[in-house]
Design a protein around this motif. Sequence first.
Motif, mmCIF file in Angstrom:
data_model
loop_
_atom_site.group_PDB
_atom_site.id
_atom_site.type_symbol
_atom_site.label_atom_id
_atom_site.label_comp_id
_atom_site.label_asym_id
_atom_site.label_seq_id
_atom_site.Cartn_x
_atom_site.Cartn_y
_atom_site.Cartn_z
ATOM 1 N N VAL A 171 0.860 -1.180 0.000
ATOM 2 C CA VAL A 171 0.000 0.000 0.000
ATOM 3 C C VAL A 171 0.898 1.233 0.000
ATOM 4 N N THR A 172 0.486 2.245 -0.729
ATOM 5 C CA THR A 172 1.224 3.499 -0.827
ATOM 6 C C THR A 172 0.710 4.451 0.253
ATOM 7 N N LEU A 173 1.625 5.178 0.886
ATOM 8 C CA LEU A 173 1.282 6.015 2.040
ATOM 9 C C LEU A 173 1.262 7.493 1.678
ATOM 10 N N GLU A 174 0.128 8.087 1.944
ATOM 11 C CA GLU A 174 -0.055 9.499 1.614
ATOM 12 C C GLU A 174 0.892 10.396 2.423
ATOM 13 N N ALA A 175 1.103 10.067 3.698
ATOM 14 C CA ALA A 175 1.804 10.997 4.608
ATOM 15 C C ALA A 175 3.321 11.029 4.445
ATOM 16 N N LEU A 176 3.899 10.018 3.798
ATOM 17 C CA LEU A 176 5.362 9.946 3.683
ATOM 18 C C LEU A 176 5.759 10.100 2.222
ATOM 19 N N HIS A 177 6.508 11.159 1.914
ATOM 20 C CA HIS A 177 6.877 11.313 0.513
ATOM 21 C C HIS A 177 8.299 11.836 0.340
ATOM 22 N N SER A 178 8.804 11.643 -0.867
ATOM 23 C CA SER A 178 10.073 12.235 -1.298
ATOM 24 C C SER A 178 9.778 13.202 -2.432
ATOM 25 N N GLU A 179 10.525 14.306 -2.445
ATOM 26 C CA GLU A 179 10.447 15.253 -3.561
ATOM 27 C C GLU A 179 11.849 15.390 -4.138
ATOM 28 N N THR A 180 11.937 15.294 -5.447
ATOM 29 C CA THR A 180 13.246 15.259 -6.100
ATOM 30 C C THR A 180 13.231 16.120 -7.353
ATOM 31 N N ARG A 181 14.273 16.923 -7.490
ATOM 32 C CA ARG A 181 14.431 17.734 -8.712
ATOM 33 C C ARG A 181 15.724 17.318 -9.407
ATOM 34 N N VAL A 182 15.635 17.142 -10.714
ATOM 35 C CA VAL A 182 16.805 16.767 -11.514
ATOM 36 C C VAL A 182 16.985 17.781 -12.633
ATOM 37 N N ARG A 183 18.194 18.295 -12.778
ATOM 38 C CA ARG A 183 18.505 19.210 -13.883
ATOM 39 C C ARG A 183 19.794 18.746 -14.557
ATOM 40 N N PHE A 184 19.686 18.316 -15.809
ATOM 41 C CA PHE A 184 20.897 17.964 -16.558
ATOM 42 C C PHE A 184 21.543 19.248 -17.042
ATOM 43 N N ASP A 185 22.872 19.311 -16.878
ATOM 44 C CA ASP A 185 23.569 20.586 -17.090
ATOM 45 C C ASP A 185 24.883 20.328 -17.831
ATOM 46 N N PRO A 186 25.032 20.865 -19.027
ATOM 47 C CA PRO A 186 26.249 20.610 -19.831
ATOM 48 C C PRO A 186 27.517 21.156 -19.177
ATOM 49 N N ASN A 187 27.387 22.055 -18.216
ATOM 50 C CA ASN A 187 28.574 22.643 -17.578
ATOM 51 C C ASN A 187 29.112 21.806 -16.417
ATOM 52 N N LEU A 188 28.365 20.799 -15.998
ATOM 53 C CA LEU A 188 28.820 20.001 -14.840
ATOM 54 C C LEU A 188 29.796 18.917 -15.296
ATOM 55 N N VAL A 189 30.844 18.686 -14.507
ATOM 56 C CA VAL A 189 31.779 17.585 -14.833
ATOM 57 C C VAL A 189 31.506 16.345 -13.983
ATOM 58 N N THR A 190 30.827 16.539 -12.855
ATOM 59 C CA THR A 190 30.362 15.384 -12.064
ATOM 60 C C THR A 190 28.920 15.687 -11.644
ATOM 61 N N ASP A 191 28.212 14.641 -11.235
ATOM 62 C CA ASP A 191 26.873 14.865 -10.697
ATOM 63 C C ASP A 191 26.990 15.646 -9.391
ATOM 64 N N ALA A 192 26.111 16.612 -9.219
ATOM 65 C CA ALA A 192 26.066 17.387 -7.963
ATOM 66 C C ALA A 192 24.787 16.973 -7.240
ATOM 67 N N ILE A 193 24.948 16.166 -6.192
ATOM 68 C CA ILE A 193 23.771 15.544 -5.566
ATOM 69 C C ILE A 193 23.623 16.008 -4.128
ATOM 70 N N MET A 194 22.507 16.622 -3.865
ATOM 71 C CA MET A 194 22.249 17.118 -2.510
ATOM 72 C C MET A 194 21.024 16.405 -1.952
ATOM 73 N N LEU A 195 21.274 15.443 -1.057
ATOM 74 C CA LEU A 195 20.184 14.685 -0.441
ATOM 75 C C LEU A 195 19.945 15.289 0.936
#
Length: 326
Positions: free
Chosen positions: A34-58
């Motif tokens: 069952v999926t739970l309404e009260a617990l969620h994750s929000e995630t934004r992804v932006r691909f960027d030609p200027n980045l040399v490594t992934d920049a990940i902020m969790l």
Amino acid sequence: MQAAARAHANIALIKYWGKRDSALNLPATGSISVTLEALHSETRVRFDPNLVTDAIMLESGGDAERVSRFLDLVRALAGMEMRADVRSRNNFPTGAGLASSASGFAALALAASRAAGIEASPSELSALARQGSGSAARSLYGGFVEMQRGRDDRTGADAHAVPLLAAHEWPLAVVVAIIDTGTKSVGSTDGMTRTAATSPFHDAWVAGADADLAAMRTAIRDRNLERVGELTEHSCLKMHATMLGAQPGLIYWQPATLAAWQTLADLRADGLAAYGTIDAGPQVKALCRIADADAVTAALAQVPGVRDVRISHLGPDASLIADPWA
Ligand code: PMV
């Protein structure tokens, strides 16, 4: 090249514990959640030609390396090399048996594939999310969800979730008793590997799965809470029995876990239908009718060692959202 998504955590009623292929992350058995309404994750992804490594902020914690490996899958699908800026947050504790990897990788799969311009069907998105975390495949959908084991060992394309009932078709509540929010000592992948390699009960666990899944499908179709509850507790205890049989044994419970479990049995003896389940962590989650959720919450809050209790209704499908950090 940018997208954001929200996905909700899920709790398995018929558990997934064991892989038949670790490279494609194919489950040994199906599962139902069952999926739970009260617990969620929000995630934004932006691909960027200027980045040399992934920049990940969790922001809520988590494994950035694992996110980067998942992005490699998305880049391979999209036929591109661009690195990405990723930001993600959960509205609940990460890595403590509250299914943060499920909501996290479901939100990431949806946001990253959209940002990369991949046209994916819901089944394809679910199969993609599976490669981040097995339970994440189920978090693409709301309500009651079945993860199919699949038969295609070469591509894994048929190892994806399917919706069984939407949340509004059988509105129930899940009451989560939070006992310890520290990160678990053995993660689910290592725990599954150890169980399959050393537990004498593993083969019996896999052999019983199809019957448990069929019985649960019927009980959900019939909206039979008592039957759903019995099957839920059976699958949970059987999974933990296989873990206990591993060498060394995996014990995710704490004393308060068992005390909370007993409290649910006491409630049932008093005529209140509440049924427990426990994942790879000490938390106890109880399935009950919405009208009974306050009584279940009050009972669990009194258990020594229970630090917090949250009520959730059943939640919706994962969805694209406006950038929460804009
Ligand atoms: O998705 P994973 O690899 O974190 O495994 C999930 C395992 C359990 O939560 C214990 C059971 C399940 O089906 O969600």
